[in-house]
Design an enzyme around this catalytic site. Structure first.
Site, PDB file in Angstrom:
ATOM      1  N   ASP A 116      74.260  57.529  41.477  1.00 38.89           N
ATOM      2  CA  ASP A 116      75.048  58.111  40.494  1.00 38.89           C
ATOM      3  C   ASP A 116      75.291  57.466  39.309  1.00 38.89           C
ATOM      4  O   ASP A 116      75.783  56.051  39.419  1.00 38.89           O
ATOM      5  CB  ASP A 116      76.538  58.315  41.212  1.00 38.89           C
ATOM      6  CG  ASP A 116      77.284  59.490  40.384  1.00 38.89           C
ATOM      7  OD1 ASP A 116      77.054  60.462  40.027  1.00 38.89           O
ATOM      8  OD2 ASP A 116      78.390  58.749  39.692  1.00 38.89           O
ATOM      9  N   HIS A 123      80.963  50.393  38.282  1.00 36.33           N
ATOM     10  CA  HIS A 123      80.567  49.279  38.991  1.00 36.33           C
ATOM     11  C   HIS A 123      80.217  48.158  37.962  1.00 36.33           C
ATOM     12  O   HIS A 123      80.748  46.905  38.202  1.00 36.33           O
ATOM     13  CB  HIS A 123      79.482  49.600  40.136  1.00 36.33           C
ATOM     14  CG  HIS A 123      79.022  48.379  40.703  1.00 36.33           C
ATOM     15  ND1 HIS A 123      79.276  48.153  41.951  1.00 36.33           N
ATOM     16  CD2 HIS A 123      77.984  47.414  40.545  1.00 36.33           C
ATOM     17  CE1 HIS A 123      78.795  46.853  42.414  1.00 36.33           C
ATOM     18  NE2 HIS A 123      77.952  46.431  41.357  1.00 36.33           N
ATOM     19  N   GLU A 124      79.182  48.151  37.233  1.00 35.21           N
ATOM     20  CA  GLU A 124      78.944  47.013  36.293  1.00 35.21           C
ATOM     21  C   GLU A 124      80.267  46.693  35.316  1.00 35.21           C
ATOM     22  O   GLU A 124      80.082  45.758  35.067  1.00 35.21           O
ATOM     23  CB  GLU A 124      77.668  47.784  35.507  1.00 35.21           C
ATOM     24  CG  GLU A 124      76.307  47.984  36.170  1.00 35.21           C
ATOM     25  CD  GLU A 124      76.103  46.767  37.420  1.00 35.21           C
ATOM     26  OE1 GLU A 124      75.301  47.463  38.348  1.00 35.21           O
ATOM     27  OE2 GLU A 124      76.418  45.559  36.839  1.00 35.21           O
ATOM     28  N   HIS A 127      82.257  44.386  37.105  1.00 35.80           N
ATOM     29  CA  HIS A 127      81.751  43.065  37.065  1.00 35.80           C
ATOM     30  C   HIS A 127      82.271  42.233  35.627  1.00 35.80           C
ATOM     31  O   HIS A 127      82.760  41.185  36.053  1.00 35.80           O
ATOM     32  CB  HIS A 127      80.170  42.697  37.097  1.00 35.80           C
ATOM     33  CG  HIS A 127      79.642  43.108  38.395  1.00 35.80           C
ATOM     34  ND1 HIS A 127      80.054  42.561  39.467  1.00 35.80           N
ATOM     35  CD2 HIS A 127      78.385  43.719  38.789  1.00 35.80           C
ATOM     36  CE1 HIS A 127      79.024  42.801  40.530  1.00 35.80           C
ATOM     37  NE2 HIS A 127      78.503  43.675  40.085  1.00 35.80           N
ATOM     38  N   ASP A 133      80.211  41.462  43.655  1.00 44.33           N
ATOM     39  CA  ASP A 133      79.781  42.380  44.309  1.00 44.33           C
ATOM     40  C   ASP A 133      80.464  42.303  45.970  1.00 44.33           C
ATOM     41  O   ASP A 133      80.661  41.069  46.392  1.00 44.33           O
ATOM     42  CB  ASP A 133      78.282  42.506  44.827  1.00 44.33           C
ATOM     43  CG  ASP A 133      77.486  42.997  43.605  1.00 44.33           C
ATOM     44  OD1 ASP A 133      76.366  42.427  43.123  1.00 44.33           O
ATOM     45  OD2 ASP A 133      77.799  43.965  43.110  1.00 44.33           O
TER      46      ASP A 133
END
Ligand SMILES: [Zn+2]
Length: 191
Positions: A116, A123-124, A127, A133
């Site tokens: 997705d 998510h990125e 970071h 992670d």
């Protein structure tokens, strides 16, 4: 109640809380310290994220809904941004230069496998906001990333992930109290 009055009360309460916690007599935070309690604003430039622009904007909005200590805002044209987001044909990744700064690649390889795009974007960005992670992990964790499988569409950080970002950006103290008292999101303490 007027934000300023509220802020003074909260600042005094905060000073007392800090004093009680540290057992030291500390003065109420000065104006500059007050300003430090406002969310840190990070700009992002998604002009080179091609077909993923909407997903990147949504990923940023999800972080803004989820935490108080940091706010992601699109950079103005020509403005140097804290975060650059680009599309490429590789696997998604984030190159963090320092907390809140770096480059994100939304890689088409993962998208073509069915992951997705909004979850990838959030998510990125996670970071860049200091989160590592957490793989393998469940779909309820944003930082489990691809290890949760292509069926996982969850783009929201879980409670622990939100708390970790708040800790890194120092937003966990005042903002929630201001917000619950109806103050606008980035209410500044003006004296
Ligand atoms: Zn990752």
């Amino acid at each position: 109640m007027h934000v300023r009055t509220l802020a003074r009360g909260l600042t005094a309460a905060l000073a007392v809380t800090l004093a009680l916690a540290g057992g030291q007599a500390t003065a109420a935070p000065s104006l500059t310290e007050d300003r430090a309690l406002a969310p840190r604003v990070l700009t992002y430039d998604a002009s080179a994220s091609a077909e993923f622009k909407a997903a990147v904007d949504r990923g940023a909005a999800i972080w803004n809904e989820s935490v108080d200590g940091v706010e992601l805002r699109p950079a103005a044209a020509g403005q140097r941004a804290n975060i650059r987001v680009l599309a490429d044909n590789g696997w998604p990744r984030a190159l963090t230069t320092s907390l809140g700064n770096g480059t994100v690649y939304i890689g088409r390889q993962a998208v073509s496998q069915g992951y997705d795009t909004i979850r990838i974007s959030a998510h990125e960005l996670g970071h860049i906001l200091g989160l590592p992670d957490r793989k393998p992990g469940p779909c309820s964790s944003l930082m489990s990333g691809s290890s949760a499988g292509t069926a996982c569409k969850n783009p929201y950080p879980n409670t622990a992930e939100k708390a970790e970002v708040e800790r890194k950006f120092g937003g966990a103290l005042l903002q929630p109290a201001l917000r619950s008292a109806g103050a606008p999101r980035n209410a500044m303490i003006l004296d």
